[in-house]
Write an enzyme that holds these catalytic residues in place. Structure first.
Site, short mmCIF file in Angstrom:
data_model
loop_
_atom_site.label_atom_id
_atom_site.label_comp_id
_atom_site.label_asym_id
_atom_site.label_seq_id
_atom_site.Cartn_x
_atom_site.Cartn_y
_atom_site.Cartn_z
N LYS A 82 0.63 -1.31 0.05
CA LYS A 82 0.07 0.09 0.01
C LYS A 82 0.86 1.43 -0.08
O LYS A 82 1.59 1.43 0.80
CB LYS A 82 -0.77 0.01 1.26
CG LYS A 82 -1.90 -1.11 1.35
CD LYS A 82 -3.22 -0.85 1.21
CE LYS A 82 -4.40 -1.86 1.19
NZ LYS A 82 -4.39 -2.47 0.00
N HIS A 92 13.33 -7.56 -2.95
CA HIS A 92 13.26 -8.83 -3.94
C HIS A 92 13.39 -8.78 -5.40
O HIS A 92 13.65 -9.96 -5.82
CB HIS A 92 11.71 -9.35 -3.58
CG HIS A 92 11.47 -9.61 -2.06
ND1 HIS A 92 12.39 -10.42 -1.34
CD2 HIS A 92 10.56 -9.18 -1.20
CE1 HIS A 92 11.85 -10.43 -0.06
NE2 HIS A 92 10.60 -9.88 0.14
N HIS A 146 11.52 -10.12 5.77
CA HIS A 146 11.97 -11.02 4.77
C HIS A 146 13.49 -10.85 4.12
O HIS A 146 14.09 -9.59 4.56
CB HIS A 146 11.07 -10.76 3.26
CG HIS A 146 9.69 -10.86 3.78
ND1 HIS A 146 8.96 -10.04 4.10
CD2 HIS A 146 8.90 -12.00 3.64
CE1 HIS A 146 7.55 -10.12 4.23
NE2 HIS A 146 7.40 -11.52 3.91
ZN ZN Z 1 9.08 -8.06 3.82
#
Ligand code: ZN
Lengths: 212, 404
Positions: free
Chosen positions: B32, B140, B178
């Site tokens: 978001k 990522h 992550h």
């Molecule tokens: Zn993350």
């Protein structure tokens, strides 16, 4: 599997085999004999077999010294593996025969040796795919179509399955660890739970009522 | 780098532009963009962000982008964003559940790269000591593949700017829940970039990598640091492993500048991850980063956002605290009512009213916490055991600035 295996003849003195083992940092050697049909694996020797020589261990033969040929202490018959054997089958054979490594034999030819550590590593490597992925663990009824329902739901969510492994299984239910090409495993779990599936991981993070 | 010529001590910049407030992957996507205007307006209503501190993103030299991404991938993103049919979209990670094909997503993703590279340039040129690009942090994205909501890797492009244009040694620190796989992959064979990632273990969480034996390769051996922690990790355990590993890594590498990826998804409210940090815990991490920048990179610090999927309660408050740490300011205990008024009716839930959370976070299982802490400690020691001998070699080496 290790492909580069040292060839040791049955008549090599035990002392030399020990030296070679320390040099090569292997813990298991196949013993190979040249015959009319080519080289043949006639036995296996482990670091434990070598250390037992001359020791007061009950399994040690008192009449064998380190100057004797290795054939006197090698284990026979040889439990082998084939390059196309399933990893699980090789693991089961290691356990059933209580050995630490299997020579890998293809058409009577020694092509390598596979140890328990190799097998553990191979099984562990199956868990994560090469592409980035998330873990989803689901439990399904142990009957036809159990897993198919989950896979169908994942396909409808436009998700690719990178790997599937069984994590637990009994008469009623099977649990599968599925790796998916999404960061949003939480969203997938929510969608599956809404469809009535049992999702073991990820757990729900329910903080809706927590004061801020 | 010599000294930061014109930078006034404590000077800070906040990269912002209206188009960065628009969602890159569609309004319904969990990533978001509204987190950015929520953060900025919180700071503005509290009088903690001066208009002179806001800078608009500059357009980057496109060649920098191609140092990080393959040309055919960049082309595929552009074609897909234009609505052209693309047979091999899937091999580029496009049109997947995480990275749907959205009109003009290429423009939005490039704007994010512009923003983070601008923050880096401002610090490299000495115009400010610390700069933030909260729109950035898409760690990522890979060389030829979109992944985990990320199209272009703004962090890797900013690192290319800092290393290739300014000759700086860059320490990248990733505190997102992550693993920072895209940035690690881009630099794991380079000796002039250190990447450190603390994250929820890949055994449980996307992307499934970032284990303690990933320590870099070739010329980059020793420049890759990973601390995977267990689901349920709390403030105390996180800070313990942070203190065990991060200062020694920076001391060994001796960076000229630190780039912080400050994803806020390690917070316990985050629905996509399972770490259990509090706002107070995140503040403690931010304080440590400021102190480490002062100690190891002459204060030079570039900050980006990242993950954070609890966009109303957690992310604006976390990043506002981070900006305050950068600027040496403090959020008021009670957040300004005018901020709540400005957003009333525009978002689906209530905004938090206080700078910190209530002390009582509900029942805790002390045995479980101790077990998690014990495992995390063992993992951190394994990370150090693999890296310390390599770092000792750097110190012994005559060429201090070039670990081999
Ligand atoms: Zn993350």
């Amino acid at each position: 599997m290790t492909s580069n295996v040292a060839a040791i003849g049955p008549d090599m003195p035990i002392r030399d085999v020990t030296t070679l083992m320390e040099l090569r940092r292997f813990r298991h050697f196949p013993i190979v004999e040249d015959g009319s049909g080519g080289a043949r694996v006639v036995g296996m020797v482990s670091d434990r077999d070598l250390r037992a020589v001359g020791s007061p261990h009950p399994s040690a033969r008192p009449d064998v010294s380190v100057f004797d040929p290795v054939r006197l202490i090698m284990s026979t018959p040889v439990i082998t593996a084939h390059p196309d054997d399933a990893i699980e089958d090789a693991a089961r054979r290691l356990r059933r025969h209580r050995v630490g490594a299997l020579p890998v034999i293809e058409d009577d030819r020694l092509v390598g040796i596979v140890s328990a550590v190799d097998l553990i590593e191979a099984l562990a490597g199956q868990r994560a795919g090469h592409q980035p992925s998330s873990l989803l663990e689901v439990e399904v009824p142990n009957r036809p179509g159990g897993l198919l329902g989950v896979l169908g739901a994942l396909a409808r969510l436009d998700l690719n399955v990178a790997s599937v492994n069984t994590t637990r299984s009994d008469a009623d239910a099977v649990a599968f660890a599925i790796r998916l090409d999404t960061i949003d495993a939480a969203g997938v779990a929510r969608a599956l739970r809404d469809d009535g599936f049992t999702v073991l991981w990820p757990v729900t993070v329910d903080t809706a009522g927590v004061p801020t | 780098m010599s000294t930061s010529g014109g930078a006034a001590a404590g000077s800070v910049r906040f990269v912002s532009a209206p188009e960065l407030d628009e969602p890159m992957l569609g309004a319904d996507h969990p990533f978001k963009a509204v987190r950015l205007p929520l953060t900025r307006t919180l700071l503005e209503h509290a009088g903690l962000l001066d208009p002179t501190e806001i800078v608009a993103p500059e357009r980057i030299d496109p060649r920098l982008l191609y140092r990080v991404h393959d040309a055919d991938y960049v082309e595929a993103v552009k074609l897909a964003a234009r609505g052209d049919p693309l047979d091999d979209a899937w091999t580029y990670g496009l049109g997947t559940a995480d990275n749907p094909i959205v009109p003009r997503m290429d423009v939005a993703a490039l704007r994010i790269v512009d923003a983070t590279v601008t923050a880096a340039a401002v610090v490299a040129r000495g115009e400010a000591l610390r700069a933030a690009s909260f729109a950035g942090g898409l760690h990522h994205a890979q060389r030829a593949r979109a992944s985990g909501f990320c199209l272009f890797n703004d962090l890797a492009v900013a690192i290319e700017l800092l290393t290739s244009r300014y000759g700086l040694r860059v320490a990248y620190l990733d505190i997102d829940a992550h693993h920072g796989d895209g940035v690690q992959a881009a630099f794991e064979e380079r000796g002039d970039v250190l990447t450190i990632s603390l994250h929820e273990s890949g055994r449980f969480l996307f992307p499934g990598t970032g284990f303690e034996d990933e320590i870099g390769r070739g010329a980059g051996l020793g420049t890759c640091v990973n601390v995977p922690v267990d689901p349920g990790t709390d403030d105390a355990s996180y800070l313990e492993v942070f203190d065990l590993v991060v200062p020694s890594a920076l001391a060994a590498f001796r960076p000229d500048v630190i780039l912080l990826q400050a994803g806020a998804d390690a917070h316990r409210f985050d629905p996509l991850a399972h770490l259990e940090l509090s706002i107070a815990g995140l503040i403690a991490v931010y304080e440590r980063v400021m102190a480490l920048a002062d100690r190891f990179s002459a204060g030079r610090l570039v900050v980006t956002g990242g993950g954070g999927y609890d966009p109303y309660r957690t992310v604006p408050r976390a990043w506002a605290h981070l900006w305050c740490e950068m600027a040496g300011r403090r959020l008021p205990e009670t957040l300004p009512a005018s901020w709540h008024a400005a957003w009333r009716g525009r978002i689906p839930t209530e905004l938090p009213t206080t700078a910190l959370e209530p002390e009582d976070a509900g029942p805790t299982d002390d045995a479980r916490r101790a077990r998690i802490a014990s495992h995390n400690r063992a993992v951190a020691h394994r990370t150090l055991a693999a890296l310390t001998p390599i770092w000792a070699g750097w110190r012994r080496s005559a060429h201090h600035d070039a670990p081999l």
